[in-house]
Design an enzyme around this catalytic site. Structure first.
Site, PDB file in Angstrom:
ATOM      1  N   HIS A  72       0.875  -1.219  -0.200  1.00 41.03           N
ATOM      2  CA  HIS A  72      -0.128   0.018   0.066  1.00 41.03           C
ATOM      3  C   HIS A  72       1.077   1.307   0.024  1.00 41.03           C
ATOM      4  O   HIS A  72       1.828   1.471   0.946  1.00 41.03           O
ATOM      5  CB  HIS A  72      -0.629  -0.089   1.310  1.00 41.03           C
ATOM      6  CG  HIS A  72      -2.137  -0.771   1.002  1.00 41.03           C
ATOM      7  ND1 HIS A  72      -3.295  -0.424   1.692  1.00 41.03           N
ATOM      8  CD2 HIS A  72      -2.385  -1.928   0.266  1.00 41.03           C
ATOM      9  CE1 HIS A  72      -4.223  -1.360   1.323  1.00 41.03           C
ATOM     10  NE2 HIS A  72      -3.647  -2.427   0.485  1.00 41.03           N
ATOM     11  N   TYR A 200      -8.966   5.688   7.456  1.00 34.67           N
ATOM     12  CA  TYR A 200      -8.960   6.105   9.137  1.00 34.67           C
ATOM     13  C   TYR A 200     -10.175   6.858   9.221  1.00 34.67           C
ATOM     14  O   TYR A 200      -9.738   8.059   8.674  1.00 34.67           O
ATOM     15  CB  TYR A 200      -7.715   6.393   9.540  1.00 34.67           C
ATOM     16  CG  TYR A 200      -6.679   5.228   9.719  1.00 34.67           C
ATOM     17  CD1 TYR A 200      -6.013   4.975   8.747  1.00 34.67           C
ATOM     18  CD2 TYR A 200      -6.558   4.589  11.000  1.00 34.67           C
ATOM     19  CE1 TYR A 200      -5.006   4.049   8.901  1.00 34.67           C
ATOM     20  CE2 TYR A 200      -5.616   3.700  11.156  1.00 34.67           C
ATOM     21  CZ  TYR A 200      -4.746   3.317  10.151  1.00 34.67           C
ATOM     22  OH  TYR A 200      -3.670   2.427  10.052  1.00 34.67           O
ATOM     23  N   PRO A 292      -3.807   0.190  18.743  1.00 35.93           N
ATOM     24  CA  PRO A 292      -3.831  -0.408  17.487  1.00 35.93           C
ATOM     25  C   PRO A 292      -3.938   0.662  16.224  1.00 35.93           C
ATOM     26  O   PRO A 292      -3.472   0.403  15.003  1.00 35.93           O
ATOM     27  CB  PRO A 292      -4.848  -1.394  17.162  1.00 35.93           C
ATOM     28  CG  PRO A 292      -5.640  -1.051  17.995  1.00 35.93           C
ATOM     29  CD  PRO A 292      -5.105  -0.551  19.542  1.00 35.93           C
ATOM     30  N   LYS A 296       1.250  -0.366  15.095  1.00 33.39           N
ATOM     31  CA  LYS A 296       2.864  -0.282  15.672  1.00 33.39           C
ATOM     32  C   LYS A 296       3.049  -1.462  16.441  1.00 33.39           C
ATOM     33  O   LYS A 296       4.075  -1.877  16.874  1.00 33.39           O
ATOM     34  CB  LYS A 296       2.679   0.836  16.438  1.00 33.39           C
ATOM     35  CG  LYS A 296       3.107   2.040  15.682  1.00 33.39           C
ATOM     36  CD  LYS A 296       4.367   1.905  14.530  1.00 33.39           C
ATOM     37  CE  LYS A 296       3.910   2.801  13.163  1.00 33.39           C
ATOM     38  NZ  LYS A 296       4.260   2.114  12.092  1.00 33.39           N
TER      39      LYS A 296
HETATM   40  P1  FAS Z   1       1.553 -12.308  21.494  1.00 30.01           P
HETATM   41  O1  FAS Z   1       0.643 -11.762  22.431  1.00 30.01           O
HETATM   42  O2  FAS Z   1       0.884 -12.295  19.908  1.00 30.01           O
HETATM   43  O3  FAS Z   1       2.160 -13.638  21.734  1.00 30.01           O
HETATM   44  C1  FAS Z   1       2.438 -14.347  22.984  1.00 30.01           C
HETATM   45  C2  FAS Z   1       2.228 -15.747  22.980  1.00 30.01           C
HETATM   46  O4  FAS Z   1       2.666 -16.149  24.223  1.00 30.01           O
HETATM   47  C3  FAS Z   1       0.655 -16.199  22.851  1.00 30.01           C
HETATM   48  O5  FAS Z   1       0.898 -16.997  21.950  1.00 30.01           O
HETATM   49  C4  FAS Z   1       0.548 -16.729  24.025  1.00 30.01           C
HETATM   50  O6  FAS Z   1      -0.247 -17.982  24.210  1.00 30.01           O
HETATM   51  C5  FAS Z   1       1.808 -16.982  24.503  1.00 30.01           C
HETATM   52  N1  FAS Z   1       2.124 -17.024  26.276  1.00 30.01           N
HETATM   53  C6  FAS Z   1       1.559 -16.371  27.067  1.00 30.01           C
HETATM   54  N2  FAS Z   1       2.010 -16.542  28.274  1.00 30.01           N
HETATM   55  C7  FAS Z   1       2.567 -17.562  28.196  1.00 30.01           C
HETATM   56  C8  FAS Z   1       3.065 -18.790  29.238  1.00 30.01           C
HETATM   57  N3  FAS Z   1       3.144 -18.327  30.559  1.00 30.01           N
HETATM   58  N4  FAS Z   1       3.564 -19.770  28.691  1.00 30.01           N
HETATM   59  C9  FAS Z   1       3.963 -19.723  27.445  1.00 30.01           C
HETATM   60  N5  FAS Z   1       3.417 -19.056  26.278  1.00 30.01           N
HETATM   61  C10 FAS Z   1       2.690 -18.145  26.737  1.00 30.01           C
HETATM   62  N6  FAS Z   1      -1.280  -4.849  16.415  1.00 30.01           N
HETATM   63  C11 FAS Z   1      -1.209  -4.117  15.383  1.00 30.01           C
HETATM   64  O7  FAS Z   1      -0.242  -3.627  14.843  1.00 30.01           O
HETATM   65  N7  FAS Z   1      -2.646  -4.052  14.961  1.00 30.01           N
HETATM   66  C12 FAS Z   1      -3.662  -4.490  15.366  1.00 30.01           C
HETATM   67  O8  FAS Z   1      -4.905  -4.455  14.747  1.00 30.01           O
HETATM   68  C13 FAS Z   1      -3.835  -5.330  16.543  1.00 30.01           C
HETATM   69  N8  FAS Z   1      -4.973  -5.793  16.853  1.00 30.01           N
HETATM   70  C14 FAS Z   1      -4.616  -6.388  18.218  1.00 30.01           C
HETATM   71  C15 FAS Z   1      -5.897  -7.121  18.861  1.00 30.01           C
HETATM   72  C16 FAS Z   1      -5.786  -7.700  20.020  1.00 30.01           C
HETATM   73  C17 FAS Z   1      -7.072  -8.279  20.701  1.00 30.01           C
HETATM   74  C18 FAS Z   1      -4.347  -7.610  20.832  1.00 30.01           C
HETATM   75  C19 FAS Z   1      -4.289  -8.530  22.087  1.00 30.01           C
HETATM   76  C20 FAS Z   1      -3.335  -7.273  20.204  1.00 30.01           C
HETATM   77  C21 FAS Z   1      -3.303  -6.578  18.733  1.00 30.01           C
HETATM   78  N9  FAS Z   1      -2.363  -6.107  18.168  1.00 30.01           N
HETATM   79  C22 FAS Z   1      -2.451  -5.294  17.224  1.00 30.01           C
HETATM   80  C23 FAS Z   1      -1.179  -6.237  18.835  1.00 30.01           C
HETATM   81  C24 FAS Z   1      -0.512  -7.522  18.360  1.00 30.01           C
HETATM   82  O9  FAS Z   1      -0.518  -7.672  17.162  1.00 30.01           O
HETATM   83  C25 FAS Z   1       0.659  -7.693  19.097  1.00 30.01           C
HETATM   84  O10 FAS Z   1       1.656  -6.462  18.758  1.00 30.01           O
HETATM   85  C26 FAS Z   1       1.507  -9.030  18.547  1.00 30.01           C
HETATM   86  O11 FAS Z   1       0.824 -10.053  18.756  1.00 30.01           O
HETATM   87  C27 FAS Z   1       2.650  -9.042  19.493  1.00 30.01           C
HETATM   88  O12 FAS Z   1       3.189 -10.209  19.113  1.00 30.01           O
HETATM   89  P2  FAS Z   1       3.866 -11.148  20.369  1.00 30.01           P
HETATM   90  O13 FAS Z   1       4.949 -10.325  21.080  1.00 30.01           O
HETATM   91  O14 FAS Z   1       4.460 -12.397  19.961  1.00 30.01           O
HETATM   92  O15 FAS Z   1       2.902 -11.208  21.696  1.00 30.01           O
HETATM   93  C1  PHB Z   2      -6.024  -4.351  10.646  1.00 29.50           C
HETATM   94  O1  PHB Z   2      -5.964  -4.502   9.362  1.00 29.50           O
HETATM   95  O2  PHB Z   2      -6.388  -5.108  11.409  1.00 29.50           O
HETATM   96  C2  PHB Z   2      -5.314  -2.909  11.068  1.00 29.50           C
HETATM   97  C3  PHB Z   2      -4.858  -2.169  10.080  1.00 29.50           C
HETATM   98  C4  PHB Z   2      -4.340  -0.952  10.518  1.00 29.50           C
HETATM   99  C5  PHB Z   2      -4.355  -0.499  11.904  1.00 29.50           C
HETATM  100  C6  PHB Z   2      -4.974  -1.388  12.886  1.00 29.50           C
HETATM  101  C7  PHB Z   2      -5.415  -2.576  12.290  1.00 29.50           C
HETATM  102  O3  PHB Z   2      -3.959   0.640  12.354  1.00 29.50           O
END
Ligand code: FAS
Ligand code: PHB
Length: 389
Positions: A72, A200, A292, A296
């Site tokens: 994009h 947005y 989000p 980032k």
């Molecule tokens: P994660 O949370 O993805 O992964 C951590 C892993 O550790 C999980 O699989 C968990 O099961 C495991 N874990 C936890 N405790 C443990 C333990 N005690 N023992 C073993 N394993 C364990 N970011 C964006 O940029 N755009 C978005 O739209 C966006 N939407 C999001 C929506 C939600 C609901 C959430 C919670 C986050 C969102 N994020 C978004 C942020 C998300 O993308 C995170 O930045 C990304 O998952 C980070 O990855 P990890 O650091 O690997 O953490």
């Molecule tokens: C998404 O596609 O999930 C998304 C894209 C941009 C954002 C947040 C979420 O800033």
């Protein structure tokens, strides 16, 4: 069992670090508390910075990303029925890649399996021992069988609710947090995106975001109350509200359909300092959370992994501790810039319960300034496509 780097968490941070270490012959084991299907079932990020694309290439996992991802060159911002574009390529020469976090995680799991990497699922009761000593180890259980991993280093990639952050003693750990008075209600629908780029939207009714995963899979969000539950929102109610928040000419062409996923994410800004304690290193959501809005979260987890991977490489290949000693300071410098941008963009685009008419007029003035000022657009574009590692 013994390994060089014990990684807690089989999300994108843990898997990317494990795969990058593998490319340099550095052993790791990943402990994941859920199943692989559960991890892949979580719908999260959708926009990748070029830095993350580059890391996936370095990890040998970027083939499908390049084949199925969507570069994009800009994004759209709307307020009421006004809409303008911020051109990333014009201001930075760089696009972003639209490719779901689910697919990034799937590609990384596939690469680890292909390489014979060890990922243990359904682990419970992970405890980090002697992180501040020279011989750290983990204890945990799988299917009620107690296990132990001795290692050189521990990477805490276990997200916001993991155990790693809390292993850093309270008198060492400093936490910074801002809770936002609203959440994001997100849906996936197998319909063509309303626009070929993201929109947005700042509307008097609240924020909305039109995103996508492919030409027939949309990811739409609306700002919602923290008291809302996904089941409070029928598909019809979601579509009706979403249409009211985007410009009328976009609403007219919106294709609606049944949601195949519906969830609410709370919004918070959060940072833990330091991101290292002895031989324990925090990566990604284990150390920091952003709203989000600026896309980032996943992308800042990627820069953490980049810094930690290269620090560990230096340790094993050059017997140098310079990289790992600099890790926390270096990672936090970029984390805080991502926190700032995410806070700024969230403040610009959302309606706050205590917002006055003056506050809303200031939001519109800021959007008008961004619309008309090249320097302002360049600053936004540089932050959105990703500041340098
Ligand atoms: P994660 O949370 O993805 O992964 C951590 C892993 O550790 C999980 O699989 C968990 O099961 C495991 N874990 C936890 N405790 C443990 C333990 N005690 N023992 C073993 N394993 C364990 N970011 C964006 O940029 N755009 C978005 O739209 C966006 N939407 C999001 C929506 C939600 C609901 C959430 C919670 C986050 C969102 N994020 C978004 C942020 C998300 O993308 C995170 O930045 C990304 O998952 C980070 O990855 P990890 O650091 O690997 O953490
Ligand atoms: C998404 O596609 O999930 C998304 C894209 C941009 C954002 C947040 C979420 O800033």
């Amino acid at each position: 069992m013994r390994t060089q780097v014990a990684i807690i968490g089989g999300g994108p941070s843990g898997l990317l670090l494990s795969q990058l270490l593998h490319t340099r012959g550095i052993e790791s084991v990943v402990l994941e508390r859920k199943t692989k299907d559960y991890v892949l079932g979580r719908i999260r990020a959708g926009v990748l910075e070029q830095g993350l694309v580059g890391l996936m290439e370095e990890a040998g996992c970027a083939e499908r990303l390049h084949a199925e991802g969507y570069p994009h060159d800009g994004t759209l911002l709307s307020y009421g029925n006004e809409m303008f574009r911020v051109d990333f390529k014009e201001h930075t020469g760089t696009p972003v890649m639209v490719y779901g976090q689910t697919e990034v995680t799937r590609d990384l799991y596939e690469a680890r399996e292909k390489a014979g990497g060890l990922v243990e699922f359904n682990v419970e009761d992970v405890v980090i021992h002697d992180a501040d000593g020279d011989a750290p180890y983990l204890t945990y259980s799988v299917n009620n069988e107690d296990r132990r991993i001795d290692c050189d280093f521990v990477a805490g990639c276990d997200g916001f609710h993991g155990v790693s952050r809390k292993t850093i003693p309270d008198d060492v750990r400093r936490e910074y947090e801002k809770i936002y008075p609203f959440g994001w209600l997100g849906i996936l629908s197998e319909t063509p995106p309303v626009n070929h780029e993201l929109i947005y939207a700042n509307s008097p009714r609240g924020f909305a975001l039109a995103s996508m995963r492919n030409e027939n899979l949309c990811r739409y969000y609306i700002q919602c109350s923290l008291n809302d539950k996904p089941e409070d929102w029928s598909d019809e109610a979601f579509w009706a509200e979403f249409k009211k928040r985007i410009p009328a000419d976009q609403a007219e062409k919106l294709v609606t359909g049944p949601s195949i996923e519906k969830s609410i994410a709370p919004l918070r800004s959060f940072v833990t300092e330091p991101m290292r304690w002895g031989r324990l290193f925090l990566c990604g959501d284990a150390a920091h959370i952003v709203p989000p809005t600026g896309a980032k979260g996943l992308n800042t987890a990627a820069s953490d992994v980049h810094y930690l991977f290269n620090g560990l490489r230096e340790f094993y290949e050059k017997n140098s501790c310079a990289g790992i000693d600099a890790y926390s300071t270096k990672a936090l410098a970029r984390v805080w810039k991502a926190e700032r941008f995410s806070w700024w963009f969230s403040s610009l685009m959302h309606r706050y319960p205590d917002q006055t008419d003056f506050d809303h007029k200031i939001q519109i003035a800021e959007l008008e300034f961004l619309r008309s000022n090249t320097a302002a657009q360049k600053a936004m574009a540089e932050n959105y496509v990703g500041l340098p590692y």
